[in-house]
Design a protein around this motif. Structure first.
Motif, PDB file in Angstrom:
ATOM      1  N   CYS A  35      10.179  -9.078  -5.757  1.00 18.37           N
ATOM      2  CA  CYS A  35       8.986  -8.929  -5.721  1.00 18.37           C
ATOM      3  C   CYS A  35       8.676 -10.024  -6.002  1.00 18.37           C
ATOM      4  N   ASP A  36       8.087 -11.110  -6.799  1.00 15.00           N
ATOM      5  CA  ASP A  36       8.156 -12.271  -7.347  1.00 15.00           C
ATOM      6  C   ASP A  36       7.585 -12.857  -5.509  1.00 15.00           C
ATOM      7  N   ARG A  39       5.030 -11.629  -3.478  1.00 19.09           N
ATOM      8  CA  ARG A  39       3.965 -12.178  -3.968  1.00 19.09           C
ATOM      9  C   ARG A  39       3.262 -13.362  -3.235  1.00 19.09           C
ATOM     10  N   LEU A  42       2.896 -13.909  -0.093  1.00 20.33           N
ATOM     11  CA  LEU A  42       1.428 -12.960   0.067  1.00 20.33           C
ATOM     12  C   LEU A  42       0.488 -14.250  -0.287  1.00 20.33           C
ATOM     13  N   GLU A  43       0.490 -15.235  -1.588  1.00 21.65           N
ATOM     14  CA  GLU A  43      -0.009 -16.063  -1.317  1.00 21.65           C
ATOM     15  C   GLU A  43       0.244 -16.836  -1.180  1.00 21.65           C
ATOM     16  N   ALA A  74       4.661  -3.985  -5.343  1.00 26.06           N
ATOM     17  CA  ALA A  74       4.321  -5.032  -5.533  1.00 26.06           C
ATOM     18  C   ALA A  74       3.350  -5.942  -5.223  1.00 26.06           C
ATOM     19  N   ALA A  75       3.676  -5.662  -3.147  1.00 30.38           N
ATOM     20  CA  ALA A  75       2.843  -5.969  -2.255  1.00 30.38           C
ATOM     21  C   ALA A  75       1.478  -5.449  -2.286  1.00 30.38           C
ATOM     22  N   ARG A  76       1.655  -4.463  -2.743  1.00 27.96           N
ATOM     23  CA  ARG A  76      -0.007  -3.643  -2.797  1.00 27.96           C
ATOM     24  C   ARG A  76      -0.646  -4.242  -3.665  1.00 27.96           C
ATOM     25  N   ARG A  77      -0.153  -4.296  -4.542  1.00 27.77           N
ATOM     26  CA  ARG A  77      -1.170  -5.208  -6.680  1.00 27.77           C
ATOM     27  C   ARG A  77      -1.023  -6.008  -5.862  1.00 27.77           C
ATOM     28  N   ALA A  78      -0.770  -7.266  -5.388  1.00 29.32           N
ATOM     29  CA  ALA A  78      -1.318  -8.296  -4.984  1.00 29.32           C
ATOM     30  C   ALA A  78      -2.188  -8.416  -3.563  1.00 29.32           C
ATOM     31  N   GLY A  79      -2.588  -7.258  -2.758  1.00 32.56           N
ATOM     32  CA  GLY A  79      -3.544  -7.392  -1.775  1.00 32.56           C
ATOM     33  C   GLY A  79      -3.508  -7.424  -0.229  1.00 32.56           C
TER      34      GLY A  79
END
Length: 128
Positions: A35-36, A39, A42-43, A74-79
């Motif tokens: 999950c990390d 994220r 994505l960043e 996790a991806a959705r929470r990170a946009g």
């Protein structure tokens, strides 16, 4: 003369979606790290999509479904979101059975019609 590889995730070209290869079988202890990684990718790319290579995820089962659901969350929470690469047909069927829809790499998104496809109205169809 050689140098050590840089620490952390590799840099990714913005025109190519980031790829995260899931080792198989994935254990529950691996999920927070993965999950990390999602994220961070994505960043780093700013693309909004991480392609998860699931060819080596292991036998399709509820453990694989759990991992993919957590990665998507996790991806959705990170946009962003995840897209699957090389999913086993049995894994796709199991994901459909539990109600999880993932895009597969190289396929058009379900929310959009494929390019060049138009919906036609047949003469004599009642208005909606």
């Amino acid at each position: 003369m050689s140098s050590a590889p840089p620490a952390g995730l590799p840099s990714v070209d913005a025109t190519t979606p980031a790829v995260l290869a899931l080792p198989g079988p994935v254990r529950r202890d691996d999920v927070p790290r993965l999950c990390d990684d999602v994220r961070a990718l994505l960043e780093a790319t700013g693309d909004g999509v991480v392609v998860c290579d699931v060819a080596g995820i292991g036998p399709p089962g509820l453990a694989a479904v759990d991992v993919l659901a957590r990665l998507e969350l996790a991806a959705r929470r990170a946009g962003g979101r995840i897209r699957l690469r090389d999913p086993d047909p049995a894994l796709r069927a199991l994901l459909d059975l539990v109600g999880l829809r993932f895009e597969a790499d190289g396929q058009p998104e379900e929310r959009e019609p494929a390019g060049g496809v138009q919906e036609a109205v047949e003469p004599g169809d009642p208005p909606l």
